[in-house]
Design a protein around this motif. Structure first.
Motif, PDB file in Angstrom:
ATOM      1  N   ILE A   1       0.851  -1.199   0.000  1.00  0.00           N
ATOM      2  CA  ILE A   1       0.000   0.000   0.000  1.00  0.00           C
ATOM      3  C   ILE A   1       0.883   1.243   0.000  1.00  0.00           C
ATOM      4  O   ILE A   1       0.645   2.198  -0.727  1.00  0.00           O
ATOM      5  CB  ILE A   1      -0.926   0.019   1.241  1.00  0.00           C
ATOM      6  N   ALA A   2       1.952   1.207   0.797  1.00  0.00           N
ATOM      7  CA  ALA A   2       2.824   2.375   0.956  1.00  0.00           C
ATOM      8  C   ALA A   2       3.572   2.734  -0.322  1.00  0.00           C
ATOM      9  O   ALA A   2       3.784   3.913  -0.611  1.00  0.00           O
ATOM     10  CB  ALA A   2       3.816   2.107   2.089  1.00  0.00           C
ATOM     11  N   ASN A   3       3.991   1.713  -1.101  1.00  0.00           N
ATOM     12  CA  ASN A   3       4.868   2.006  -2.245  1.00  0.00           C
ATOM     13  C   ASN A   3       4.135   2.148  -3.578  1.00  0.00           C
ATOM     14  O   ASN A   3       4.772   2.226  -4.631  1.00  0.00           O
ATOM     15  CB  ASN A   3       5.956   0.922  -2.354  1.00  0.00           C
ATOM     16  N   GLY A   4       2.821   2.162  -3.540  1.00  0.00           N
ATOM     17  CA  GLY A   4       2.075   2.362  -4.775  1.00  0.00           C
ATOM     18  C   GLY A   4       1.531   1.105  -5.399  1.00  0.00           C
ATOM     19  O   GLY A   4       1.116   1.112  -6.565  1.00  0.00           O
ATOM     20  N   GLY A   5       1.538  -0.004  -4.657  1.00  0.00           N
ATOM     21  CA  GLY A   5       0.872  -1.207  -5.150  1.00  0.00           C
ATOM     22  C   GLY A   5       1.770  -2.373  -5.499  1.00  0.00           C
ATOM     23  O   GLY A   5       1.279  -3.370  -6.062  1.00  0.00           O
ATOM     24  N   TRP A   6       3.072  -2.305  -5.158  1.00  0.00           N
ATOM     25  CA  TRP A   6       4.006  -3.373  -5.514  1.00  0.00           C
ATOM     26  C   TRP A   6       4.351  -4.239  -4.315  1.00  0.00           C
ATOM     27  O   TRP A   6       4.621  -3.738  -3.231  1.00  0.00           O
ATOM     28  CB  TRP A   6       5.300  -2.791  -6.081  1.00  0.00           C
ATOM     29  N   LEU A   7       4.394  -5.563  -4.533  1.00  0.00           N
ATOM     30  CA  LEU A   7       4.865  -6.477  -3.494  1.00  0.00           C
ATOM     31  C   LEU A   7       6.363  -6.662  -3.684  1.00  0.00           C
ATOM     32  O   LEU A   7       6.808  -7.125  -4.736  1.00  0.00           O
ATOM     33  CB  LEU A   7       4.154  -7.832  -3.598  1.00  0.00           C
ATOM     34  N   VAL A   8       7.146  -6.272  -2.690  1.00  0.00           N
ATOM     35  CA  VAL A   8       8.600  -6.406  -2.766  1.00  0.00           C
ATOM     36  C   VAL A   8       9.056  -7.501  -1.806  1.00  0.00           C
ATOM     37  O   VAL A   8       8.406  -7.758  -0.792  1.00  0.00           O
ATOM     38  CB  VAL A   8       9.307  -5.078  -2.428  1.00  0.00           C
ATOM     39  N   ARG A   9      10.176  -8.115  -2.137  1.00  0.00           N
ATOM     40  CA  ARG A   9      10.677  -9.184  -1.287  1.00  0.00           C
ATOM     41  C   ARG A   9      11.475  -8.594  -0.121  1.00  0.00           C
ATOM     42  O   ARG A   9      12.440  -7.852  -0.342  1.00  0.00           O
ATOM     43  CB  ARG A   9      11.572 -10.137  -2.082  1.00  0.00           C
ATOM     44  N   PRO A  10      11.101  -8.920   1.107  1.00  0.00           N
ATOM     45  CA  PRO A  10      11.873  -8.426   2.246  1.00  0.00           C
ATOM     46  C   PRO A  10      13.230  -9.127   2.306  1.00  0.00           C
ATOM     47  O   PRO A  10      13.336 -10.309   1.958  1.00  0.00           O
ATOM     48  CB  PRO A  10      11.007  -8.803   3.452  1.00  0.00           C
ATOM     49  N   HIS A  11      14.253  -8.395   2.711  1.00  0.00           N
ATOM     50  CA  HIS A  11      15.567  -9.030   2.787  1.00  0.00           C
ATOM     51  C   HIS A  11      16.411  -8.409   3.892  1.00  0.00           C
ATOM     52  O   HIS A  11      16.223  -7.260   4.279  1.00  0.00           O
ATOM     53  CB  HIS A  11      16.295  -8.966   1.447  1.00  0.00           C
ATOM     54  N   ILE A  12      17.374  -9.225   4.363  1.00  0.00           N
ATOM     55  CA  ILE A  12      18.274  -8.823   5.438  1.00  0.00           C
ATOM     56  C   ILE A  12      19.650  -8.450   4.903  1.00  0.00           C
ATOM     57  O   ILE A  12      20.306  -7.546   5.426  1.00  0.00           O
ATOM     58  CB  ILE A  12      18.432  -9.971   6.470  1.00  0.00           C
ATOM     59  N   LEU A  13      20.108  -9.129   3.870  1.00  0.00           N
ATOM     60  CA  LEU A  13      21.444  -8.878   3.337  1.00  0.00           C
ATOM     61  C   LEU A  13      21.432  -7.665   2.415  1.00  0.00           C
ATOM     62  O   LEU A  13      20.596  -7.546   1.525  1.00  0.00           O
ATOM     63  CB  LEU A  13      21.938 -10.103   2.552  1.00  0.00           C
ATOM     64  N   SER A  14      22.409  -6.775   2.656  1.00  0.00           N
ATOM     65  CA  SER A  14      22.527  -5.571   1.844  1.00  0.00           C
ATOM     66  C   SER A  14      23.697  -5.660   0.869  1.00  0.00           C
ATOM     67  O   SER A  14      23.642  -5.111  -0.224  1.00  0.00           O
ATOM     68  CB  SER A  14      22.704  -4.341   2.752  1.00  0.00           C
ATOM     69  N   GLY A  15      24.784  -6.328   1.285  1.00  0.00           N
ATOM     70  CA  GLY A  15      25.952  -6.442   0.409  1.00  0.00           C
ATOM     71  C   GLY A  15      26.911  -7.515   0.883  1.00  0.00           C
ATOM     72  O   GLY A  15      26.887  -7.921   2.039  1.00  0.00           O
ATOM     73  N   VAL A  16      27.764  -7.972  -0.045  1.00  0.00           N
ATOM     74  CA  VAL A  16      28.782  -8.989   0.247  1.00  0.00           C
ATOM     75  C   VAL A  16      30.144  -8.406  -0.088  1.00  0.00           C
ATOM     76  O   VAL A  16      30.337  -7.838  -1.168  1.00  0.00           O
ATOM     77  CB  VAL A  16      28.542 -10.274  -0.572  1.00  0.00           C
ATOM     78  N   VAL A  17      31.104  -8.561   0.839  1.00  0.00           N
ATOM     79  CA  VAL A  17      32.458  -8.043   0.636  1.00  0.00           C
ATOM     80  C   VAL A  17      33.395  -9.217   0.368  1.00  0.00           C
ATOM     81  O   VAL A  17      33.543 -10.104   1.223  1.00  0.00           O
ATOM     82  CB  VAL A  17      32.950  -7.262   1.874  1.00  0.00           C
ATOM     83  N   ASN A  18      34.025  -9.254  -0.809  1.00  0.00           N
ATOM     84  CA  ASN A  18      34.923 -10.358  -1.136  1.00  0.00           C
ATOM     85  C   ASN A  18      36.327 -10.113  -0.591  1.00  0.00           C
ATOM     86  O   ASN A  18      36.585  -9.095   0.062  1.00  0.00           O
ATOM     87  CB  ASN A  18      34.944 -10.619  -2.651  1.00  0.00           C
ATOM     88  N   SER A  19      37.258 -11.039  -0.874  1.00  0.00           N
ATOM     89  CA  SER A  19      38.609 -10.961  -0.324  1.00  0.00           C
ATOM     90  C   SER A  19      39.373  -9.737  -0.809  1.00  0.00           C
ATOM     91  O   SER A  19      40.316  -9.290  -0.165  1.00  0.00           O
ATOM     92  CB  SER A  19      39.389 -12.232  -0.686  1.00  0.00           C
ATOM     93  N   ALA A  20      38.971  -9.195  -1.941  1.00  0.00           N
ATOM     94  CA  ALA A  20      39.636  -8.001  -2.477  1.00  0.00           C
ATOM     95  C   ALA A  20      39.048  -6.712  -1.914  1.00  0.00           C
ATOM     96  O   ALA A  20      39.498  -5.618  -2.258  1.00  0.00           O
ATOM     97  CB  ALA A  20      39.527  -8.002  -4.003  1.00  0.00           C
ATOM     98  N   GLY A  21      38.032  -6.846  -1.047  1.00  0.00           N
ATOM     99  CA  GLY A  21      37.409  -5.660  -0.467  1.00  0.00           C
ATOM    100  C   GLY A  21      36.322  -5.056  -1.329  1.00  0.00           C
ATOM    101  O   GLY A  21      35.785  -3.994  -1.010  1.00  0.00           O
ATOM    102  N   GLU A  22      35.972  -5.730  -2.415  1.00  0.00           N
ATOM    103  CA  GLU A  22      34.928  -5.229  -3.303  1.00  0.00           C
ATOM    104  C   GLU A  22      33.552  -5.592  -2.759  1.00  0.00           C
ATOM    105  O   GLU A  22      33.341  -6.708  -2.275  1.00  0.00           O
ATOM    106  CB  GLU A  22      35.104  -5.829  -4.702  1.00  0.00           C
ATOM    107  N   VAL A  23      32.617  -4.657  -2.844  1.00  0.00           N
ATOM    108  CA  VAL A  23      31.271  -4.849  -2.305  1.00  0.00           C
ATOM    109  C   VAL A  23      30.291  -5.116  -3.444  1.00  0.00           C
ATOM    110  O   VAL A  23      30.187  -4.328  -4.385  1.00  0.00           O
ATOM    111  CB  VAL A  23      30.802  -3.624  -1.502  1.00  0.00           C
ATOM    112  N   LYS A  24      29.611  -6.232  -3.340  1.00  0.00           N
ATOM    113  CA  LYS A  24      28.535  -6.536  -4.283  1.00  0.00           C
ATOM    114  C   LYS A  24      27.217  -6.258  -3.580  1.00  0.00           C
ATOM    115  O   LYS A  24      26.841  -6.944  -2.634  1.00  0.00           O
ATOM    116  CB  LYS A  24      28.586  -7.999  -4.716  1.00  0.00           C
ATOM    117  N   SER A  25      26.521  -5.218  -4.024  1.00  0.00           N
ATOM    118  CA  SER A  25      25.267  -4.813  -3.388  1.00  0.00           C
ATOM    119  C   SER A  25      24.114  -5.703  -3.844  1.00  0.00           C
ATOM    120  O   SER A  25      24.105  -6.201  -4.979  1.00  0.00           O
ATOM    121  CB  SER A  25      24.956  -3.351  -3.703  1.00  0.00           C
ATOM    122  N   ILE A  26      23.166  -5.889  -2.944  1.00  0.00           N
ATOM    123  CA  ILE A  26      21.973  -6.682  -3.244  1.00  0.00           C
ATOM    124  C   ILE A  26      20.883  -5.750  -3.764  1.00  0.00           C
ATOM    125  O   ILE A  26      20.515  -4.776  -3.105  1.00  0.00           O
ATOM    126  CB  ILE A  26      21.478  -7.434  -1.996  1.00  0.00           C
TER     127      ILE A  26
END
Length: 577
Positions: free
Chosen positions: A424-449
């Motif tokens: 209702i809040a976002n204009g009618g779309w069902l979005v998937r709830p999630h806990i993970l925001s990003g993953v940091v690999n051994s090189a320090g690079e961040v892959k965002s979700i």
């Protein structure tokens, strides 16, 4: 006796020499060929076989990745806590060694003696000791006793965020929560302690260690401060109303990011053994309950989307009861005057909502309940989520249409409800709830979700109409007026659901679930908030128990997020006019 002349003798001699030379060359060729075959084709296998005969690998777990909140505040870290092991063959006096170290490792000396006095090549004595204890053991310089660098998982925030993080076992394997769900990313690559064998195949203690590799770091969508606000306010409400427990969630309605998820009573993941296993359970995703009146916005949304009733159309005469399917349905506080669709939701009229449900019909009610995500898992990245209960209309009874319309005969989880309200809040779309925001690999690079949109539930026009209706719930005459937030308009819905008495199988007259779900600011939502309080004593109305928690969390969270109150935003516009 005839004699061979010299020419014949030399010819025979040369022939024998050629034969012997040929035999020798053939023999050498076979030997060289065999050696070449073993070297080229079997070399690696034979080397591995030889290595196994003269060495043994004892696996050591990899170093787990660190878990952070959205602003890189540490939530789960590793402490250096070496482990001590023994090689029994190298220990000439097991009893003497056991007596010297038993007190340090907090083990019975007889038990330790038996452990060291056996034919095993390797035994763990004690895992993950403090560096101070290990230093004292090292100073003893005992033959046959070795040390392995290991780590122990530590949660610096203790009870805060415990149900989301979960915990690990003695081998640092994830058992609950994020630790379990993202085990493969966090665990890293195993290392080894190398134990060599002598010519008699007896183990010789060495200090050789093949270092383990670190796992990936995780950045969560959780905000430590908002989590603290929710946990504090929820705990105060549970204590104030002497309730059995509660759940609170704060979510970004556009992206599905979970900013806070609190379960009360809490538990400390550093000491999971101090709690019953049921207390580890994240009830926001694992426990099903009847939503009661909070479900009414689903029925109203469906009727608006279908264009069957307008917000200001009168749908109920205000009487306190009605008969349907051989059963009577009541309003606890009959209005006594005609009610529009807006009024029915604002006053949470059971009879009015039942009439809306009848107008919508079985198939369409089921359709919208499904579209809003009920009866299916949300897909949140936490272990143990259940799908809830939403039966197919073919199995409904004669009164199921009206009872489901008012939030009975349906089982939901808290995360399903806040996800549905976010549509209702976002204009009618069902979005998937999630806990993970990003993953940091051994090189320090961040892959965002990236946020994931599941489907459109209702049109933007219908969602705006529904928002206006839900704003009246928090108005002066609405059931959720105590959710009104200083400086901001709020849209939401109250709920007070009776629990089933397990002894009688009927609705209890003394056990309730009080809830409030909504979003703020209503016109440009920053956050959606759900508050559920289980079995409050005394007054149990959702508007009295849960709505004030919503208000307190919203005011503190919005201030922390630096969201300007709506009246301040209007000042420049008014000045220009």
């Amino acid at each position: 006796m005839p004699y061979l002349n010299s020419e014949v003798f030399n010819r025979i001699k040369r022939r024998r020499l050629k034969i012997m030379t040929g035999v020798m060359i053939t023999g050498f060729s076979l030997v060289i060929g065999k050696l070449a075959y073993l070297q080229v084709f079997k070399g690696e296998a034979l080397a591995t076989r030889a290595e196994k005969q003269y060495s043994e690998m004892i696996e050591v777990e990899g170093v787990r990745g660190v878990i952070y909140d959205r602003l890189r505040r540490e939530l789960a870290v590793n402490l250096d806590m070496p482990s001590v092991y023994g090689v029994p063959y190298n220990i000439k006096d097991p009893g003497g060694v056991a007596k010297k170290i038993a007190a340090e490792v907090d083990l019975d000396s007889k038990f330790l003696t038996n452990k060291l006095d056996n034919k095993k090549q390797f035994v763990w004595i004690r895992r993950r000791l403090s560096p101070e204890i290990v230093k004292r053991l090292e100073e003893m310089d005992l033959k046959g006793i070795g040390f392995s660098p290991e780590t122990k998982r530590f949660y610096p925030k203790k009870e805060l965020i415990g149900h989301i993080l979960g915990f690990t076992d003695i081998d640092n394997h994830g058992i609950e929560g994020i630790e379990r769900y993202y085990e493969r990313s966090l665990r890293g690559k195993k290392g080894s302690i190398v134990l060599e064998r002598d010519a008699h195949h007896k183990t010789v203690l060495t200090n050789t260690l093949l270092d383990p590799l670190k796992g990936e770091d995780l950045i969560l969508s959780i905000d430590e401060v908002i989590q603290y606000i929710m946990e504090k306010e929820l705990a105060m409400a549970v204590d104030k109303h002497n309730a059995a427990g509660g759940v609170g969630i704060v979510m970004n309605p556009y992206t599905g990011e979970i900013l806070a998820m609190s379960v009360h009573p809490r538990f400390n993941p550093n000491t999971p053994g101090d709690y019953k296993s049921g207390e580890w359970r994240n009830k926001a995703i694992t426990d099903v309950y009847e939503p009661g009146s909070t479900f009414k916005f689903v029925v109203a949304s469906g009727i608006l989307e279908e264009g069957l009733i307008s917000p200001n159309e009168i749908v109920h005469d205000g009487s306190g009861s009605m008969v349907y399917g051989g059963s009577v349905i009541h309003d606890p506080h009959p209005a006594g005057v005609p009610l529009t669709l807006k009024d029915v939701i604002a006053h949470s009229s059971n009879v009015g909502t039942a009439k809306i449900g009848i107008k919508l019909g079985q198939e369409r009610l089921y359709k919208y309940a499904t579209l809003f995500g009920f009866g299916n898992k949300t897909g949140i990245d936490l272990p143990g989520e259940v799908r809830g209960i939403l039966r197919n209309p073919s199995t409904w009874s004669g009164r199921s249409l009206i009872t489901i319309s008012i939030g009975q005969e349906i089982g939901i989880t808290p995360v399903q409800l806040i996800t549905a309200m976010s549509a209702i809040a976002n204009g009618g779309w069902l979005v998937r709830p999630h806990i993970l925001s990003g993953v940091v690999n051994s090189a320090g690079e961040v892959k965002s979700i990236r946020p994931e949109i599941i489907r459109r539930v209702i049109s933007e026009a219908a969602s705006r109409k529904m928002t206006e209706i839900l704003k009246d719930v928090v108005g002066p005459d609405g059931t959720g007026k105590l959710a009104a937030t200083n400086g901001f308009t709020v849209a939401g819905k109250t709920g007070t659901a009776q629990k089933i008495d397990p002894e009688t199988g009927r609705y209890s007259k003394s056990k309730f679930i009080s809830s409030f779900v909504g979003f703020v600011p209503a016109e440009a939502p920053e956050i959606a908030i759900l508050v559920v309080v289980d079995e409050p004593k005394g007054v149990a109305w959702g508007g009295s128990v849960a709505a004030p928690v919503f208000r307190n969390v919203a005011e503190q969270a919005l201030e922390y997020m630096h969201i300007e109150p709506e009246e301040l935003k209007e000042i420049p516009v008014m000045a220009k006019k």
